[in-house]
Motif scaffolding. Structure first.
Motif, mmCIF file in Angstrom:
data_model
loop_
_atom_site.group_PDB
_atom_site.id
_atom_site.type_symbol
_atom_site.label_atom_id
_atom_site.label_comp_id
_atom_site.label_asym_id
_atom_site.label_seq_id
_atom_site.Cartn_x
_atom_site.Cartn_y
_atom_site.Cartn_z
ATOM 1 N N ARG A 1 0.997 -1.473 -0.083
ATOM 2 C CA ARG A 1 0.173 0.125 0.012
ATOM 3 C C ARG A 1 1.139 1.205 0.083
ATOM 4 O O ARG A 1 1.843 1.516 0.868
ATOM 5 C CB ARG A 1 -0.960 0.073 1.356
ATOM 6 N N ASP A 2 0.320 2.044 -1.175
ATOM 7 C CA ASP A 2 1.358 3.025 -0.720
ATOM 8 C C ASP A 2 1.240 4.169 0.494
ATOM 9 O O ASP A 2 0.102 4.664 0.974
ATOM 10 C CB ASP A 2 1.264 4.826 -2.219
ATOM 11 N N ARG A 3 1.795 4.453 0.718
ATOM 12 C CA ARG A 3 1.751 5.039 2.236
ATOM 13 C C ARG A 3 1.271 6.499 2.328
ATOM 14 O O ARG A 3 0.333 6.704 3.003
ATOM 15 C CB ARG A 3 3.959 6.159 2.746
ATOM 16 N N LEU A 4 1.544 7.470 1.055
ATOM 17 C CA LEU A 4 0.971 8.608 0.557
ATOM 18 C C LEU A 4 -0.973 7.887 1.178
ATOM 19 O O LEU A 4 -1.988 8.938 1.712
ATOM 20 C CB LEU A 4 0.614 9.135 -0.361
ATOM 21 N N THR A 5 -1.485 6.864 -0.208
ATOM 22 C CA THR A 5 -2.280 6.796 0.192
ATOM 23 C C THR A 5 -3.250 6.253 1.388
ATOM 24 O O THR A 5 -4.219 6.463 2.114
ATOM 25 C CB THR A 5 -2.843 5.598 -0.710
ATOM 26 N N LEU A 6 -1.996 5.472 2.455
ATOM 27 C CA LEU A 6 -2.371 5.140 4.277
ATOM 28 C C LEU A 6 -3.005 6.358 4.561
ATOM 29 O O LEU A 6 -3.633 5.350 4.864
ATOM 30 C CB LEU A 6 -1.676 4.130 4.193
ATOM 31 N N ILE A 7 -2.245 7.073 4.524
ATOM 32 C CA ILE A 7 -2.147 8.411 5.655
ATOM 33 C C ILE A 7 -3.700 9.096 5.537
ATOM 34 O O ILE A 7 -4.112 9.528 6.744
ATOM 35 C CB ILE A 7 -0.881 8.818 5.347
ATOM 36 N N GLN A 8 -3.778 9.062 4.027
ATOM 37 C CA GLN A 8 -5.018 10.103 3.882
ATOM 38 C C GLN A 8 -6.270 8.907 4.089
ATOM 39 O O GLN A 8 -7.368 9.842 4.800
ATOM 40 C CB GLN A 8 -4.900 9.900 1.918
ATOM 41 N N GLN A 9 -6.200 6.994 3.651
ATOM 42 C CA GLN A 9 -7.176 7.063 4.855
ATOM 43 C C GLN A 9 -7.369 6.947 5.825
ATOM 44 O O GLN A 9 -8.371 6.761 6.392
ATOM 45 C CB GLN A 9 -7.163 5.724 4.268
ATOM 46 N N LEU A 10 -6.159 7.298 6.627
ATOM 47 C CA LEU A 10 -6.699 7.223 8.190
ATOM 48 C C LEU A 10 -7.316 8.661 8.145
ATOM 49 O O LEU A 10 -7.958 8.102 9.706
ATOM 50 C CB LEU A 10 -5.067 7.123 8.639
ATOM 51 N N SER B 1 -9.101 10.864 6.678
ATOM 52 C CA SER B 1 -10.408 10.889 5.972
ATOM 53 C C SER B 1 -11.145 9.864 6.974
ATOM 54 O O SER B 1 -12.225 10.375 7.003
ATOM 55 C CB SER B 1 -10.569 9.951 4.723
ATOM 56 N N SER B 2 -10.578 8.328 7.523
ATOM 57 C CA SER B 2 -11.714 7.495 8.678
ATOM 58 C C SER B 2 -11.007 8.285 9.903
ATOM 59 O O SER B 2 -11.984 7.155 11.196
ATOM 60 C CB SER B 2 -10.782 6.485 8.539
ATOM 61 N N ASP B 3 -10.660 9.407 10.414
ATOM 62 C CA ASP B 3 -10.756 9.699 10.973
ATOM 63 C C ASP B 3 -10.389 9.473 12.368
ATOM 64 O O ASP B 3 -10.580 9.747 13.435
ATOM 65 C CB ASP B 3 -12.177 10.508 11.811
#
Length: 443
Positions: free
Chosen positions: A63-72, A74-76
């Motif tokens: 998983r791309d780190r940028l995508t993972l951080i954004q999902q974290l 955005s999921s509050d």
């Protein structure tokens, strides 16, 4: 750090995970460490478990780190995120910070000191952000509450305005009704008084003593009732601004003596002495003689009504700046200081009960107050329970009808006080508390 920290290390490189674990252990960090090799597991565990800090490795293969951080974010999911990266990948680390990472550290610089410092810094920043977010939420909630309260206040204000409008309309209707009824009642009452006077003429003295006595009572009660009706009519006119002063030049001493002579029999019926003292260099003034007499009659009527024994004094004297004073003193029951602010209100009496000893409409002083202010004058009151009362009225020698009621400054106890037809009773009350009894007539 004394508290045990829950730390998660996410890195696909086992050696890098070990380096982080060893550095934290050597730094003396009290911790509960968990390790993961892929980002999917990291997202799942962070969704259900709270950690004090998370270290992300250089690359996450699944998983791309940028995508993972954004999902974290955005999921509050709120947790300090520290990115472990190589020096050549610093631009990417900056992007990760913008996406929501808390800090980053070059892997080449991992050491117990550096890692502990970054860990403490990340936790402090995170906690500060959480406190700021909490304060922001509280401010937003407070702002929303203020908006709701303001809306409620506006609604209440609108209701009050509507109620005030209705009360004002009801008050005007009441005053118009009082004026109409008073006017209608005066016609038959004048007829009763007139016929009673005719029956009592000497030429028609065929009445027995008992009949004459009864007609005399009818006449006296008719005059009293007419006086009450006139008070209500005058008060209603004053309230709606329809009572005008009819000024002319007249002798105030003659008007004073006339008023006293009309009230003398009433005073003598109670064995009261009624004394008059007029000290004027020029007794001619320009005012409304009918209203001046009405003021005197009302003051004397009150003085006689509330005085059981002793004397009543009437004094008219010169004042500086082309003004005259009319003073009425008595040795009556007196007025308590707490009642000073009420006695000049319409329909207000100190004793409001139905069984009160002293009858009346409670309009006499209210009418005096309004008339005096229309004339540009001022009222002073001094009274003491069981000792007596003194009313002093100061009037200009010549009223100016075009500016009657204009604010006139008065200095009392080093304070400027105004008395006018537009003043509230509060300002008049300050004036009336002034001490003005002269030593000659000290109660």
């Amino acid at each position: 750090m004394e508290d045990t920290l829950k730390i998660l290390v996410v890195d696909d490189d086992k050696v890098d995970r070990m380096a982080v674990r060893c550095a934290l252990a050597k730094a003396g960090i009290q911790m509960e460490l968990s390790e993961l090799a892929d980002g999917n597991d990291a997202f799942s565990i962070l969704s259900t478990t709270a950690y004090d800090c998370v270290f992300f490795g250089y690359r996450l293969l699944d998983r791309d780190r940028l995508t993972l951080i954004q999902q974290l974010r955005s999921s509050d999911i709120k947790v300090p995120l520290v990115v472990l990266t190589g020096q050549e990948d610093e631009p990417t680390a900056v992007k990760l910070l913008k996406a929501g990472a808390t800090d980053y550290l070059f892997k080449s610089r991992i050491s117990p000191e550096n890692l502990a410092q970054v860990l403490r810094s990340a936790i402090r920043v995170y906690r500060a952000e959480m406190q700021a977010a909490l304060a922001k939420d509280q401010l937003r909630e407070s702002h929303e509450q203020l908006i709701r309260k303001n809306q409620e206040l506006e609604r209440q204000q609108q209701q009050l305005q509507m109620q005030n409008l209705k009360l004002s309309e009801a008050s005007m209707l009441k005053l118009h009704f009082l004026a109409t009824m008073s006017h209608e009642l005066r016609t038959p009452m004048n007829a009763i008084i007139g016929f009673s006077q005719i029956l009592l003429r000497p030429k028609l003295s065929q009445l027995t003593h008992q009949q004459a006595d009864m007609i005399e009572r009818i006449l006296n009660n008719g005059k009293h009732l007419l006086m009450l009706i006139n008070e209500v009519l005058d008060f209603s006119k004053l309230e709606v601004g329809r009572l005008d002063l009819k000024a002319e030049r007249f002798d105030v001493s003659k008007v004073t003596n006339l008023a006293v002579s009309e009230m003398r029999s009433l005073a003598e019926s109670k064995n009261l002495s009624l004394l008059v003292q007029i000290d004027l260099q020029n007794s001619l003034i320009y005012n409304d003689p009918v209203r001046i007499k009405q003021i005197l009659i009302n003051l004397l009527s009150n003085a006689i009504k509330f005085t059981e024994s002793g004397e009543i004094w009437v004094e008219v004297k010169e004042l500086p700046v082309n003004r005259v004073a009319i003073i009425v003193r008595d040795t009556g029951i007196g007025i308590a200081a707490r009642d000073f602010k009420h006695i000049f209100e319409g329909f207000r009496q100190v004793d409001q009960t139905l069984t009160r000893k002293y009858p009346g409409t409670g309009l006499g002083l209210a009418i005096i107050d309004s008339l005096v202010r229309m004339m540009g004058g001022k009222i002073f009151l001094e009274s003491k329970l069981g000792v007596g009362s003194m009313f002093k009225i100061e009037l200009p020698r010549q009223i100016i009808l075009s500016s009657v009621g204009a604010d006139v400054p008065l200095k009392v106890d080093d304070k400027m006080v105004f008395s006018s037809s537009q003043n509230s009773h509060h300002s008049s009350y300050e004036v009336r508390q002034a001490s003005i009894i002269s030593p000659k007539f000290k109660l």
